[in-house]
Motif scaffolding. Structure first.
Motif: not given
Length: 191
Positions: A1-8, A30-37, A73-74, A80-84
């Motif tokens: 399973m792919r672990r997805i993180g979300i920024v924003g 196949e995937a799960q969003v596991v964390a967010i900031w 996704v801020d 975006h640059r600093d987060h990516a």
């Protein structure tokens, strides 16, 4: 399973993407969003609840080593640059929502980081927008996926997410910078 993180968390896309993956299970197991900031703790907690995201991290860097894929996704493209870049530099597949960045130099830096990784790993930099994508190709994109001109006529995040998922599945890219405006292949406003 792919672990997805979300920024924003300040953008509706954080809710839409996490609901599609975690609640509607559009990719099954196949995937799960596991964390967010997110910058705003209350909004981040709300998005985590709506999207069934089990973990909120206090710093963007806390996602490194915890996720296999990240969505940046801020709402404000100047972040975006600093987060990516930390994820690109760690060879973590990175989806950057629109706008790719606000300043053209920031856009070029994100694409250049993706370009270095693609060259080192035998991959390709794929960009997606309406229009020809000439500016994106000039900035270092190997492949450009042109969306229909009416792509942005209405706001249906589920359809956009499904299209992005189909592109990712078909091309298996490692990094996908997304330009800033519908109807153009520009990577940032010039003004």
């Amino acid at each position: 399973m792919r672990r997805i993180g979300i920024v924003g968390s300040d953008n509706s896309h954080a809710v839409a993407y996490s609901r599609l993956v975690n609640r509607e299970r559009i990719v099954g197991d196949e995937a799960q969003v596991v964390a967010i900031w997110g910058q705003d703790p209350a909004r981040t907690a709300e998005v985590a609840e709506l999207g069934a995201i089990p973990r909120i991290v206090p710093e963007v860097a806390d996602l490194l080593g915890e996720v296999d894929l990240v969505f940046v996704v801020d709402r404000h493209g100047d972040l975006h640059r600093d987060h990516a870049l930390p994820f690109l530099e760690a060879s973590i597949p990175t989806y950057v929502d629109k706008p790719l960045a606000i300043a053209l130099d920031d856009c070029r830096q994100v694409i250049a980081a993706a370009r270095l990784l693609a060259d080192a790993g035998g991959g390709a930099v794929v960009t997606v927008s309406t229009g020809s994508g000439e500016a994106l190709t000039e900035a270092g994109s190997d492949r450009h996926v042109a969306l229909p001109e009416n792509w942005a006529d209405d706001y249906v995040p589920e359809r956009r997410a499904a299209t992005a998922s189909a592109v990712m599945e078909a091309l298996a890219p490692r990094h996908i910078p997304v330009p800033d405006r519908p109807g153009g292949a520009d990577v940032a406003p010039r003004g």
